[in-house]
Design an enzyme around this catalytic site. Sequence first.
Site, PDB file in Angstrom:
ATOM      1  CG  HIS A   1     -44.547  96.748 104.931  1.00  8.51           C
ATOM      2  ND1 HIS A   1     -43.438  96.316 105.602  1.00  8.51           N
ATOM      3  CD2 HIS A   1     -44.126  97.761 104.129  1.00  8.51           C
ATOM      4  CE1 HIS A   1     -42.383  97.034 105.211  1.00  8.51           C
ATOM      5  NE2 HIS A   1     -42.773  97.910 104.321  1.00  8.51           N
TER       6      HIS A   1
ATOM      7  CG  MET B   1     -47.695 104.638 106.379  1.00  7.09           C
ATOM      8  SD  MET B   1     -46.056 104.054 106.910  1.00  7.09           S
ATOM      9  CE  MET B   1     -46.526 102.977 108.269  1.00  7.09           C
ATOM     10  CD  GLU B   2     -45.444  99.861 106.524  1.00  7.43           C
ATOM     11  OE1 GLU B   2     -45.284 100.674 105.587  1.00  7.43           O
ATOM     12  OE2 GLU B   2     -44.557  99.626 107.374  1.00  7.43           O
ATOM     13  CG  ASN B   3     -51.155 103.670 107.698  1.00  9.19           C
ATOM     14  OD1 ASN B   3     -50.223 103.949 108.441  1.00  9.19           O
ATOM     15  ND2 ASN B   3     -51.462 104.386 106.628  1.00  9.19           N
TER      16      ASN B   3
ATOM     17  CD  GLU C   1     -39.640  99.571 104.942  1.00  7.66           C
ATOM     18  OE1 GLU C   1     -39.994  99.167 103.819  1.00  7.66           O
ATOM     19  OE2 GLU C   1     -40.430 100.085 105.743  1.00  7.66           O
TER      20      GLU C   1
ATOM     21  CG  HIS D   1     -42.908  97.884  99.651  1.00  8.24           C
ATOM     22  ND1 HIS D   1     -41.564  97.625  99.617  1.00  8.24           N
ATOM     23  CD2 HIS D   1     -43.120  98.560 100.803  1.00  8.24           C
ATOM     24  CE1 HIS D   1     -40.995  98.131 100.690  1.00  8.24           C
ATOM     25  NE2 HIS D   1     -41.915  98.698 101.435  1.00  8.24           N
ATOM     26  CD  GLU D   2     -46.368 100.572 101.292  1.00 10.18           C
ATOM     27  OE1 GLU D   2     -46.307 100.185 102.480  1.00 10.18           O
ATOM     28  OE2 GLU D   2     -45.489 101.279 100.777  1.00 10.18           O
TER      29      GLU D   2
HETATM   30 ZN   LIG Z   1     -41.856  99.506 103.308  1.00 11.26          ZN
END
Ligand SMILES: [Zn+2]
Length: 973
Positions: A396, A358-360, A415, A392-393
């Site tokens: 973001h 999760m890209e927090n 996404e 990926h993260e």
């Molecule tokens: Zn994502």
Amino acid sequence: MHLICTSIVFLILIIAISTEDQCCEKQYKKLNRELRKLRRNTSDEISSLRTKVTELEKIVLKPGTGPDVGGMTTAPTTKPNIDVRLPTNLHPHHYKVELYPDMYKQNPEDFKFTGSVEILLECKEPTDEVIFHVNALTIDDASIEFSEASGAADAPKKQGQFEEDEERQFFIQKLDKPMVKGKNYTIKMAFRAPLTKGLAGLYLSSYEEGGVTKYLATTQFQPSYTRRTFPCFDEPAVKSTFDITLVRKEPMVSLSNMEIKQIVDRPGGLKADVYQTTVIMPTYLLAFVVCDFDKSEGVTANGTKFRVWSRKEAVNQTTYALDIGVAILEYFEDFFDVDFPLPKQDMIAVPDFVADGMENWGLIIYSETSLLYDDTGSSASNKQEIAGVVSHELAHQWFGNLVTPGWWDDLWLNEGFASYVEYLGVDFVHPEWKMMEQFVVQILEDVFKTDGLAASHPVYVPIGHPDEIYETFDKISYYKSSSIIRMVNNFLTEDTFRKGLTNYLKDNAFGNTHHTDLWKSLTDQAMSEGKNIDVGDIMNTWVRQMGYPVVTVSRNGTSAEATQKHYLLDPSQTPDPKYPSPYNYLWKVPLSYTTKSESNFINPPIIWMNEETKSLNGLPTETNDWVLVNVNQIGYYRVDYDTANWNALIAQLNDNHLAIQVRNRAQLIDDAFSLSRAGIYNVDITRAMQTTNYLINEREYVPWFAAIENLRYIYQMLGSTGSFGDYSKYILKQILPLYDFLGWNDSLKNNTHLEQFTRSLVIAQVCDMGHQACKDQASALYKEWMDSPDDNKISPNLKGTVYCNAIANGGIEEWDFAFERFQNENLAGERVRLLQGMACSTQPWILSRYLSWSFDETYIREQDALEVLVYISWNRIGLPLVWNFVRARWDYIFEKYEESVFIFTYIINIITETFNTDFHLQEVKCFMDAKAAINKLGATQRAFEQALEKTSSNIKWMENNYDRLKTWLQENS
Ligand SMILES: [Zn+2]
Ligand SMILES: *[C@@H]1O[C@H](CO)[C@@H](O)[C@H](O)[C@H]1NC(C)=O
Ligand SMILES: *[C@@H]1O[C@H](CO)[C@@H](O)[C@H](O)[C@H]1NC(C)=O
Ligand SMILES: *[C@@H]1O[C@H](CO)[C@@H](O)[C@H](O)[C@H]1NC(C)=O
């Protein structure tokens, strides 16, 4: 967020896998990839997934006990049509939030968190109500203070107790008179909630260390769980700054989006970590962790501190993620031409986590398997998985964090974009992995299958309720979106694409957008370079209607006519009327082609096909000078040809396959099989099989991957027929040269990554086809391990295949050894491999014993039981045993596991997957009717209905294809 292996995915995997042809296929991403992983017996993740599944099932199935993650029941969800959006008359500029997760009581049931929040609001339109989000928090009414920011005495005052609109998760506080437009106000309050293992909001996670259970508090806020942690305006378009304070006991540490500014002593020996004010950001990207973890650290070229955190015992497995993390962050700064705006980037692996990552912003949270790499125990695919999720993260951090979609309905763009540049980032750190070639088989050809169903849906679907967001987190939003973004990148050219993106990010930094804003930035850039391309106009045809076209190319002399037609796996069906096409199923197709004599695979020009047909001119006169359309499979479409051109392409493959680029070799196979399944194109089953003739000379991973994926259906259909002997002989003839070439010597250090991938793919296939030497080698390696159980020398890439084949090949000794190892094994991935391996036995009595043990807690834990049924169903000898077992003990299993609808449905699906006779059809029907009559089907009814449909379609396929295929195999094996 990256949901590859999330429990949610797993849940849905379980419903949806099966339902390839049905509506649930709409859910979630990467399902088939997960399934393949399960089938290849290589997953290290299933066990931890299972724990998450159990957690989530509790949440999902018992409303009120947890977050409503929505859309996960097998019945279609009907959302109440309420307006869930917040009023816009107040804007929160700034928050002060303090949280104290108290995990220091004897009994975890007493764990709780307490906190306070102060929000600085600006009144945009007069109103006498303060409304924002709250969910599952206990707010102390007496603690609520409302005032005008400047302290004016005549300001409105709190009137009466606050109210909650539970349906909309609103906190409502009435005032005695309206606030004044343009003025600032503050509202403060204190709140508390239990700290539980809920996987959403601020929740509890635990692990064992040195024989002691340790706890940590961690968060997951996307899409709408920040409101479970503190009262806030919990929508992605409402951006604010935050002063965060986290209170802890020593020796715990705390982490958040920013760096700690100051540590303050608090009564009771507590420490308060006061963080620097955040950048302007939405609530869903906040993150808080309080834990007793350790870290490894580095720094980027631009001075951004980079740290990777984990349990102390695993901290030496964080090095790989740190190395690539630093390199990829630097790469993205360069790629986007926008500096990373925070002083530091933390990444942390937590034991219980709902997604892969999760890209927090500044504090990315991962599941352990997605971040921790152990260079002796992890496989090559684990490594690639980690690189992919990290990339990926990090993508973001720009696309999603710096510039955020205005509402969740544009999540696909977020996404899709992250999923595309994820490949660029990994390609940058590991060019030898050839990620852009892998993209074609892992992403594009994979989502083609989903998107070729009448029950698919458009990429962009407007949504109202945030719960519906999870329904859009599917393969279409990740894979199709990334495939079409790759297409944009290509038709604009890399340079234009990147400049357009940079403009988009700079113009909208710290703001919110709609996907049309991206199209506009890209179009403006193209136009400024004198290219007459309207990106939005083109992309709407790909984004706002489901599916994709088949372009059929019919040559006639030096020209050809190309026509487009919506591809459907079953052309007798009509697309789901819920999503009517605004473009009549026509697309703006970027056609690219090359010919044998021209052989331009680098940069062929693009010809736009904006109508149903398009003429191509200036083609070669010789018919054996083939034309190949969709070079490098950049376009999101399939291609069919006239017979002569198909023959010329197949002849080329057989003659010298290297004349056609790797991606296009995979494409020819994938297109041919998919067109033959639909039954209305110029490719029948024998022509599809002909595309595999050349594989005897193929050494590359990507075309082999495409072939094995596409042959799976045939394998399933022929498995119990008289032709299976010829089928396996044919496959072995094609694959043995590569098998002999690669051998069994697998080394994580000395072999290239793709060689390891290819070897594990090929060995699994060869053993599967019953090759004796392969099975013997598996047995020999297993025997070595049995002789020295504490020294397992089998390569992590091959363990799954070795266990399975050695146990299939062996007897009770091999099985019992595995069972003993299983009982003493702590590593989740290894436990799963063993459970799967044991299901490969070919002795009915051993399988029957395993089946009965799976329902006896002295042998197999209850939570593993249903999985064992799944694994045994993958085994042809085991399948009828499971089918009988399930039918015989249905009432018992049904009652016991009634709530595990997902896995149940999956089992029914796996069992019936290979059914292709009338007899099977009657068997399923009989059983279903009998159980329906006594009300013992429940939610599995739909699974049975799907099984009937699928069986009918398999019967039809057999009628149309079996005889021809049988003859072809006789002639070619
Ligand atoms: Zn994502
Ligand atoms: C309200 O607060 C914001 C953020 O601190 C500030 O920019 C703005 O000037 C304030 N407005 C008034 C009227 O004080
Ligand atoms: C980051 O590095 C790039 C060159 O690699 C440079 O142009 C940029 O100014 C640097 N930014 C910061 C914040 O140091
Ligand atoms: C990592 O540490 C563990 C013990 O904490 C040790 O058993 C293992 O060998 C170490 N691994 C590496 C790669 O150093």
